[in-house]
Design an enzyme around this catalytic site. Structure first.
Site, PDB file in Angstrom:
ATOM      1  N   HIS A 153       0.832  -1.208   0.000  1.00 40.15           N
ATOM      2  CA  HIS A 153       0.000   0.000   0.000  1.00 40.15           C
ATOM      3  C   HIS A 153       0.868   1.261   0.000  1.00 40.15           C
ATOM      4  O   HIS A 153       1.842   1.354   0.745  1.00 40.15           O
ATOM      5  CB  HIS A 153      -0.863   0.043   1.256  1.00 40.15           C
ATOM      6  N   ASN A 185       7.978  -4.470   3.802  1.00 46.57           N
ATOM      7  CA  ASN A 185       6.568  -4.091   3.855  1.00 46.57           C
ATOM      8  C   ASN A 185       5.915  -4.487   5.175  1.00 46.57           C
ATOM      9  O   ASN A 185       5.149  -3.724   5.755  1.00 46.57           O
ATOM     10  CB  ASN A 185       5.815  -4.744   2.688  1.00 46.57           C
TER      11      ASN A 185
END
Length: 311
Positions: A153, A185
């Site tokens: 994201h 991440n």
């Protein structure tokens, strides 16, 4: 210490120093904006506007009216660029059709927007292709399958908890870029995202711009080259680095800025996120974008934790 025009501030060592050295060069002269045009391409968000330049109205960065649209609230300090801009309910992005990832994603966060909401369930969200993007330029879930990369994201899901719809919209693949999973991440990049949400306890308004970078590295022959992987049938680009620029606004209206660049690779858990602070103009030069261009620079009190000094 590094002097940025008339704004003097401290620069972190390590990555920041390397990037600053690589990207350092003579600043371009300030050009006057044609009538009716924004001041894009004229001044870094990290620098004050010279007194002889035609500056935008300093009142332009005041709080939008309560009945203003969400885009006006999010983009209060200006657009970094105007290529393929699209908006969702709670964030705005510029989509890179060639790379199949965003160029930048902008958010406006408050304590309310990041507060835990039992009516919003992340487990109920699904990664989906953005059908508003032309099929030629669209990323698909199949591109990520078996690639070894996470769908990372840019606008973090946990930043948008006011409704299920707002959180689901962060799962559009137009908001994603391939990121190393374990060690990045799911770890150090997540630490940075959590840090940004914690800032909402300090500032009533937090503005965040996030995106990818493709930085060169020196190879065996001594030459600098930009090299990066692409994944899937749609050849989604895998960025070498990611940036995040954050501006917090105090109750009194002062502004404080933090700018980060992290490599898209495993980062040791013990490494503090402050290791990845860089001068904001380093990111602007590398990304080809100008951030917070409509900011009243006289209200910028701190950059990367250091007090600014107006000479």
């Amino acid at each position: 210490m590094m002097s940025l025009g008339r704004l003097t501030l401290g620069v972190s060592a390590g990555l920041g120093g390397w990037l600053a050295g690589w990207l350092a060069g003579r600043a371009e002269p300030v050009r006057r904006a044609p009538p009716g045009h924004p001041l894009f391409g004229t001044v870094s968000a990290a620098l004050p506007i010279p007194s002889d330049a035609q500056a935008p109205d300093v009142r332009a960065d005041q709080q939008p009216a309560k009945n203003a649209g969400r885009v006006a609230q999010i983009m209060r300090f200006g657009f970094p660029g105007l290529d393929n801009v699209r908006s969702q309910s709670d964030y705005v992005l510029s989509y890179d059709r060639r790379a199949r990832v965003p160029m930048w994603v902008f958010e406006h966060l408050t304590a309310e927007s990041v507060r835990r909401n039992d009516e919003v369930d992340r487990a109920g969200c699904e990664f989906v292709a953005d059908t508003s993007v032309h099929p030629y330029f669209r990323a698909d879930n199949s591109d990520y399958k078996g690639s070894g990369y996470d769908r990372g994201h840019m606008a973090a899901a946990a930043n948008h908890r006011r409704s299920q719809q707002e959180q689901q919209e962060t799962f559009l693949l137009s908001n994603m870029a391939p990121q190393v999973g374990v060690g990045f991440n799911r770890d150090k990049w997540n630490d940075l995202e959590m840090h940004v949400r914690k800032l909402c306890k300090v500032y009533p308004n937090v503005y965040v711009c996030t995106g990818p970078l493709y930085l060169p590295r020196r190879e065996a022959d001594g030459r600098l080259r930009v090299s990066y992987e692409v994944i899937g049938k749609n050849q989604v680009s895998v960025p070498t680095h990611f940036y995040k620029i954050v501006v917090g606004e105090t109750v009194a209206g002062a502004l404080e800025l933090e700018a980060y660049v992290m490599p898209n690779q495993v980062i040791p858990n013990e490494a503090p996120i402050t290791n990845y602070l860089v001068p904001p103009d380093v990111i602007e030069r590398a990304a080809g974008l100008l951030f917070f261009d409509r900011m009243d620079r006289s209200r910028l009190m701190r950059v990367n934790g250091r007090k600014t000094t107006w000479l």
